[in-house]
Design a protein around this motif. Structure first.
Motif, PDB file in Angstrom:
ATOM      1  N   VAL A 135       5.218 130.534   4.906  1.00 52.59           N
ATOM      2  CA  VAL A 135       6.631 130.658   4.520  1.00 52.59           C
ATOM      3  C   VAL A 135       6.951 132.124   4.213  1.00 52.59           C
ATOM      4  O   VAL A 135       7.957 132.661   4.677  1.00 52.59           O
ATOM      5  N   ASP A 137       5.597 134.734   5.364  1.00 52.32           N
ATOM      6  CA  ASP A 137       5.626 135.516   6.610  1.00 52.32           C
ATOM      7  C   ASP A 137       6.842 135.179   7.475  1.00 52.32           C
ATOM      8  O   ASP A 137       7.022 135.767   8.544  1.00 52.32           O
ATOM      9  N   GLY A 138       7.628 134.208   7.032  1.00 50.70           N
ATOM     10  CA  GLY A 138       8.863 133.879   7.748  1.00 50.70           C
ATOM     11  C   GLY A 138       8.670 133.201   9.098  1.00 50.70           C
ATOM     12  O   GLY A 138       9.500 133.365   9.999  1.00 50.70           O
ATOM     13  N   LEU A 139       7.598 132.444   9.274  1.00 55.12           N
ATOM     14  CA  LEU A 139       7.399 131.748  10.555  1.00 55.12           C
ATOM     15  C   LEU A 139       8.435 130.642  10.729  1.00 55.12           C
ATOM     16  O   LEU A 139       8.841 130.000   9.754  1.00 55.12           O
ATOM     17  N   SER A 140       8.842 130.417  11.977  1.00 55.00           N
ATOM     18  CA  SER A 140       9.790 129.329  12.229  1.00 55.00           C
ATOM     19  C   SER A 140       8.984 128.052  12.473  1.00 55.00           C
ATOM     20  O   SER A 140       7.821 128.114  12.865  1.00 55.00           O
ATOM     21  N   PRO A 141       9.610 126.872  12.261  1.00 52.30           N
ATOM     22  CA  PRO A 141       8.871 125.606  12.387  1.00 52.30           C
ATOM     23  C   PRO A 141       8.100 125.476  13.696  1.00 52.30           C
ATOM     24  O   PRO A 141       6.961 125.023  13.705  1.00 52.30           O
ATOM     25  N   ASP A 142       8.696 125.897  14.816  1.00 50.21           N
ATOM     26  CA  ASP A 142       7.969 125.708  16.082  1.00 50.21           C
ATOM     27  C   ASP A 142       6.821 126.697  16.280  1.00 50.21           C
ATOM     28  O   ASP A 142       6.019 126.541  17.196  1.00 50.21           O
ATOM     29  N   GLU A 143       6.710 127.691  15.405  1.00 57.79           N
ATOM     30  CA  GLU A 143       5.548 128.594  15.474  1.00 57.79           C
ATOM     31  C   GLU A 143       4.350 127.999  14.745  1.00 57.79           C
ATOM     32  O   GLU A 143       3.242 128.495  14.876  1.00 57.79           O
ATOM     33  N   THR A 148      -2.167 128.026  14.575  1.00 58.00           N
ATOM     34  CA  THR A 148      -1.538 129.025  13.698  1.00 58.00           C
ATOM     35  C   THR A 148      -1.872 128.715  12.247  1.00 58.00           C
ATOM     36  O   THR A 148      -2.217 129.605  11.472  1.00 58.00           O
TER      37      THR A 148
END
Ligand code: IPE
Ligand code: MG
Length: 218
Positions: A135, A137-143, A148
């Motif tokens: 969270v 690191d600002g990852l988006s849900p599909d990443e 990962t």
């Protein structure tokens, strides 16, 4: 490494004597692991739940860790072992954290055997800590997929667990490497940790080697 307390109790000794006897198993075990060609070995030394023990037992365990690190880290280093730690470091005493850093720095270049010590470790904390960093690191849900997610665990380089050895006959996981044991094979023994021998370690390896791992296939 379970069963130190019961080992001591059966001999009318204080629990600390059981923990000390448990430490004595480490050198023969690590030698056996090297001989068996094991590349990575993780030892569960202290869980996030172990803080619930009486303060004097927690203190004993921390002092024993410091004493053991002083004695064994140079030996491990001579034998080419790389030492690393898994767990939440921030709650541990500074003396312990310093010993952890020194051990990691000293052995960082070794490559014969990777030894991980789970100290103030909890499988759920590890997963929560990974989620927090994802969270942050600002990852988006599909990443966020399994590959990962694995990269955010305490030691992403640790391979999945092949064999999990549980001593003292308990039939539970106790919050150990929850993510990494998804397809682990189990070896459960009634032997109390201080009685765990290199012979039994080899038996566990043999038992593992005789199994067929299908990982959900046929
Ligand atoms: C060792 O065994 C575990 C730790 C070092 C925290 P235990 O202390 O849990 O032993 P038992 O379960 O009381 O026999
Ligand atoms: Mg126990």
């Amino acid at each position: 490494m379970d069963g130190n307390g019961r080992w001591a109790q059966r001999r009318w000794l204080p629990r600390a004597a059981g923990h000390r006897a448990g430490v004595a198993v480490l050198t023969p075990l690590l030698e056996a692991a090297g001989e068996a060609g094991v590349k990575t070995l993780t030892l569960y030394a202290f869980s996030t739940e172990n803080w619930a023990r009486p303060v004097d037992e927690v203190d004993t365990l921390m002092s024993l860790f410091l004493e053991t690190a002083r004695k064994k880290v140079p030996q491990l280093n001579d034998r080419g072992a790389r030492l690393r730690f898994l767990g939440r470091r921030e709650h541990l005493p500074e003396s312990v954290r310093a010993a952890m850093r020194e051990a990691e720095d000293l052995t960082a270049q070794n490559d014969r055997l990777d030894v991980y010590i789970a100290l103030n470790y909890g499988g759920r904390s590890e997963i929560v800590d990974a989620a927090r960093r994802i969270v942050a690191d600002g990852l988006s849900p599909d990443e966020v997929d399994e590959a990962t997610f694995s990269k955010y665990l305490y030691a992403p380089e640790v391979p999945e667990v092949d064999l999990l050895i549980r001593t003292s006959g308990e039939l539970r996981i106790s919050n150990f490497l929850l993510w990494q044991i998804a397809y682990a094979e189990f070896y459960i023994t009634d032997t109390l940790w201080p009685d765990f021998s290199r012979e039994e370690f080899f038996r566990a390896i043999e038992s593992y080697a005789s199994r067929s791992r299908r990982r959900g296939g046929v």
